[in-house]
Design an enzyme around this catalytic site. Structure first.
Site, PDB file in Angstrom:
ATOM      1  N   ARG A   1       8.142  -8.434  -4.492  1.00  0.00           N
ATOM      2  CA  ARG A   1       7.645  -6.880  -4.610  1.00  0.00           C
ATOM      3  C   ARG A   1       6.466  -6.475  -6.237  1.00  0.00           C
ATOM      4  O   ARG A   1       6.381  -7.442  -6.989  1.00  0.00           O
ATOM      5  CB  ARG A   1       8.717  -6.212  -5.060  1.00  0.00           C
ATOM      6  CG  ARG A   1       9.096  -4.845  -5.197  1.00  0.00           C
ATOM      7  CD  ARG A   1       8.467  -4.118  -6.584  1.00  0.00           C
ATOM      8  NE  ARG A   1       8.691  -2.569  -6.378  1.00  0.00           N
ATOM      9  CZ  ARG A   1       7.874  -1.629  -7.431  1.00  0.00           C
ATOM     10  NH1 ARG A   1       7.941  -2.815  -8.798  1.00  0.00           N
ATOM     11  NH2 ARG A   1       7.693  -0.327  -7.353  1.00  0.00           N
TER      12      ARG A   1
ATOM     13  N   THR B   1       3.247  -4.072 -16.702  1.00  0.00           N
ATOM     14  CA  THR B   1       3.946  -3.700 -16.305  1.00  0.00           C
ATOM     15  C   THR B   1       4.756  -5.251 -16.178  1.00  0.00           C
ATOM     16  O   THR B   1       4.169  -5.514 -15.389  1.00  0.00           O
ATOM     17  CB  THR B   1       4.410  -2.515 -15.760  1.00  0.00           C
ATOM     18  OG1 THR B   1       5.482  -2.329 -15.156  1.00  0.00           O
ATOM     19  CG2 THR B   1       3.897  -3.040 -13.641  1.00  0.00           C
TER      20      THR B   1
ATOM     21  N   THR C   1       6.808   1.083 -18.306  1.00  0.00           N
ATOM     22  CA  THR C   1       5.642   0.750 -18.031  1.00  0.00           C
ATOM     23  C   THR C   1       3.958   1.718 -19.163  1.00  0.00           C
ATOM     24  O   THR C   1       4.672   2.496 -19.311  1.00  0.00           O
ATOM     25  CB  THR C   1       4.750   1.516 -16.545  1.00  0.00           C
ATOM     26  OG1 THR C   1       5.330   0.048 -15.514  1.00  0.00           O
ATOM     27  CG2 THR C   1       3.621   0.515 -16.061  1.00  0.00           C
TER      28      THR C   1
ATOM     29  N   GLY D   1       7.262   3.006  -8.197  1.00  0.00           N
ATOM     30  CA  GLY D   1       5.769   2.284  -7.854  1.00  0.00           C
ATOM     31  C   GLY D   1       5.610   3.146  -6.831  1.00  0.00           C
ATOM     32  O   GLY D   1       4.391   3.602  -6.042  1.00  0.00           O
TER      33      GLY D   1
ATOM     34  N   SER E   1      10.152  -4.184 -19.841  1.00  0.00           N
ATOM     35  CA  SER E   1       9.620  -3.238 -18.734  1.00  0.00           C
ATOM     36  C   SER E   1       8.100  -3.829 -19.145  1.00  0.00           C
ATOM     37  O   SER E   1       7.172  -3.216 -17.637  1.00  0.00           O
ATOM     38  CB  SER E   1       9.401  -1.912 -18.424  1.00  0.00           C
ATOM     39  OG  SER E   1      10.904  -1.480 -18.048  1.00  0.00           O
TER      40      SER E   1
ATOM     41  N   THR F   1       3.599   6.654 -14.384  1.00  0.00           N
ATOM     42  CA  THR F   1       4.606   5.310 -14.712  1.00  0.00           C
ATOM     43  C   THR F   1       6.010   6.138 -13.256  1.00  0.00           C
ATOM     44  O   THR F   1       5.489   6.963 -13.324  1.00  0.00           O
ATOM     45  CB  THR F   1       4.701   5.279 -15.953  1.00  0.00           C
ATOM     46  OG1 THR F   1       6.184   5.642 -16.729  1.00  0.00           O
ATOM     47  CG2 THR F   1       5.313   7.045 -16.789  1.00  0.00           C
ATOM     48  N   GLY F   2       6.488   5.273 -13.314  1.00  0.00           N
ATOM     49  CA  GLY F   2       7.775   5.419 -12.722  1.00  0.00           C
ATOM     50  C   GLY F   2       7.691   5.048 -11.333  1.00  0.00           C
ATOM     51  O   GLY F   2       7.328   3.626 -10.820  1.00  0.00           O
TER      52      GLY F   2
ATOM     53  N   GLY G   1       3.823  -3.063  -7.859  1.00  0.00           N
ATOM     54  CA  GLY G   1       4.622  -1.946  -7.597  1.00  0.00           C
ATOM     55  C   GLY G   1       2.387  -1.028  -7.111  1.00  0.00           C
ATOM     56  O   GLY G   1       1.356  -1.719  -7.422  1.00  0.00           O
ATOM     57  N   ASP G   2       3.297   0.112  -7.689  1.00  0.00           N
ATOM     58  CA  ASP G   2       1.623   0.726  -8.218  1.00  0.00           C
ATOM     59  C   ASP G   2       0.694   0.480  -8.795  1.00  0.00           C
ATOM     60  O   ASP G   2      -0.739   0.453  -9.824  1.00  0.00           O
ATOM     61  CB  ASP G   2       2.020   2.295  -8.079  1.00  0.00           C
ATOM     62  CG  ASP G   2       2.962   2.282  -9.378  1.00  0.00           C
ATOM     63  OD1 ASP G   2       3.712   1.910  -9.471  1.00  0.00           O
ATOM     64  OD2 ASP G   2       2.512   3.548 -10.297  1.00  0.00           O
TER      65      ASP G   2
HETATM   66  C1  SD4 Z   1       6.457  -0.087 -10.670  1.00  0.00           C
HETATM   67  N1  SD4 Z   1       5.467   1.556 -12.134  1.00  0.00           N
HETATM   68  O1  SD4 Z   1       6.227  -1.493 -11.174  1.00  0.00           O
HETATM   69  C2  SD4 Z   1       5.800   0.642 -12.341  1.00  0.00           C
HETATM   70  C3  SD4 Z   1       7.253   0.593 -13.243  1.00  0.00           C
HETATM   71  C4  SD4 Z   1       7.291   1.797 -13.645  1.00  0.00           C
HETATM   72  O2  SD4 Z   1       7.842   2.941 -15.524  1.00  0.00           O
HETATM   73  O3  SD4 Z   1       6.122   2.270 -14.355  1.00  0.00           O
HETATM   74  N2  SD4 Z   1       7.896   1.890 -14.625  1.00  0.00           N
HETATM   75  O4  SD4 Z   1       7.080   0.357 -10.308  1.00  0.00           O
END
Ligand code: SD4
Length: 327
Positions: free
Chosen positions: A215, A205, A187, A241, A85, A238-239, A217-218
């Site tokens: 795309r 990430t 991430t 986004g 990731s 993390t998670g 993310g955050d």
């Molecule tokens: C995202 N937040 O691109 C990131 C992915 C991530 O653990 O954190 N994965 O959405």
């Protein structure tokens, strides 16, 4: 709305904010009365944070800056081909392109970010160059790539054989399922406080596996995936986004700490905010990690399974995050 009604409405909100923030302040005074400032200190998301923190500590332990520490720390994860990731070995988007997002922020509120960057192994260092060598905060896509090449970063194919094989397997069904649950994550976000008492943070990430091409993310968004305010503290996420961006997650965590919340309380409130705004969080994982100006740290996630790595002068360990729901 009449001015008087507006005034009543806003004073009621103001009153509520004062009550909430003074509740946090009272708590903070109780919690922090005898706490001495713990520094240097570095924390980072997930178990890959352990080797990343080790590298960060080589800098912090010698009196180096939190900015150098977080940059060098997360580069370890970016260059690890076994991490699916982040950076090299990151899972591609659904068209087979590895596209990277990263940002970095220092104690002077200076920040740099790259989004949708391809073929560069260490986006965090490109983000730092954006911060230091340009008047901008964020570069994306082809422009970010051209900038990196101009700055001497080598072009590299980031799609490893393993990641390519998994993607080809995924293509057989091509089921577009952009979930980040407790099995699908990784991430790295890293926060550090150096011996001078300065905070910095980094986040990097390859984002959601098999995402739509383009795309973002955050993680490269200042205030979402990462935020640092040297007067208060720092936070990263993390998670999924999309869920983090919708509440300007890391910025929210820092603002809650500014109002007196401890790092854990702030992360918990941000998690609850996300939960309140979704009908279901069954397949949604987000974790926040925070470090305040005193070296106090904390985290919170929607589901169990999130952990973070801590490194201080006498501690080096992985800590399970507190969470709302057990899966
Ligand atoms: C995202 N937040 O691109 C990131 C992915 C991530 O653990 O954190 N994965 O959405």
């Amino acid at each position: 709305m009449s001015n008087r009604r507006k005034f009543i409405k806003y004073s009621a909100i103001g009153g509520l904010v004062t009550i909430i923030s003074s509740a946090f302040k009272t708590k903070k005074l109780e919690t922090y009365r005898d706490i001495k400032i713990e520094k240097p200190i570095v924390i980072s998301t997930w178990n890959h944070g352990l080797p990343a923190n080790k590298t960060a500590w080589e800098i912090l332990g010698k009196g180096g800056t939190s900015l150098d520490a977080v940059e060098q720390g997360v580069r370890i994860t970016e260059s690890d081909p076994t991490n699916g990731s982040v950076g090299l070995g990151g899972r591609p988007d659904r068209d087979g392109f590895v596209t990277l997002d990263a940002c970095i922020m220092n104690h002077k509120n200076q920040c740099g970010s790259v989004a949708f960057l391809q073929n560069i192994e260490n986006p965090i260092s490109v983000a730092r160059k954006v911060m230091e060598d340009t008047p901008h905060v964020m570069l994306a896509g082809e422009g970010a790539y051209q900038f990196a090449i101009e700055k001497g970063f080598p072009k590299k194919n980031l799609l490893t054989d393993g990641a390519k094989k998994d993607w080809e397997e995924w293509l057989k069904k091509s089921k577009y399922q952009p979930v980040i649950n407790i099995e699908n994550h990784d991430t790295i976000g890293m926060l550090a406080l150096d011996s001078l008492g300065n905070l910095a943070g980094a986040c990097t990430t390859s984002g959601l596996a098999y995402k739509i091409h383009g795309r973002v993310g955050d993680s490269p968004i200042i205030g979402a995936g990462l935020f640092v305010d040297n007067e208060v503290g720092a936070a990263c996420a993390t998670g999924l986004g999309e869920a983090v961006m919708r509440i300007a997650g890391s910025s929210a965590v820092v603002e809650l700490m500014r109002s007196g919340a401890t790092p854990e309380e702030a992360c918990k409130e941000a998690v609850d905010r996300i939960i309140r705004k979704h009908d279901s969080v069954e397949n949604l994982q987000v974790g926040f990690l925070a470090l305040d100006k005193n070296g106090q740290y904390g985290s919170y996630s929607i589901h169990n399974g999130f952990n973070f790595a801590l490194h201080t002068s006498n501690k080096e360990k992985l800590i399970d995050s507190k969470y709302r729901h057990k899966q």
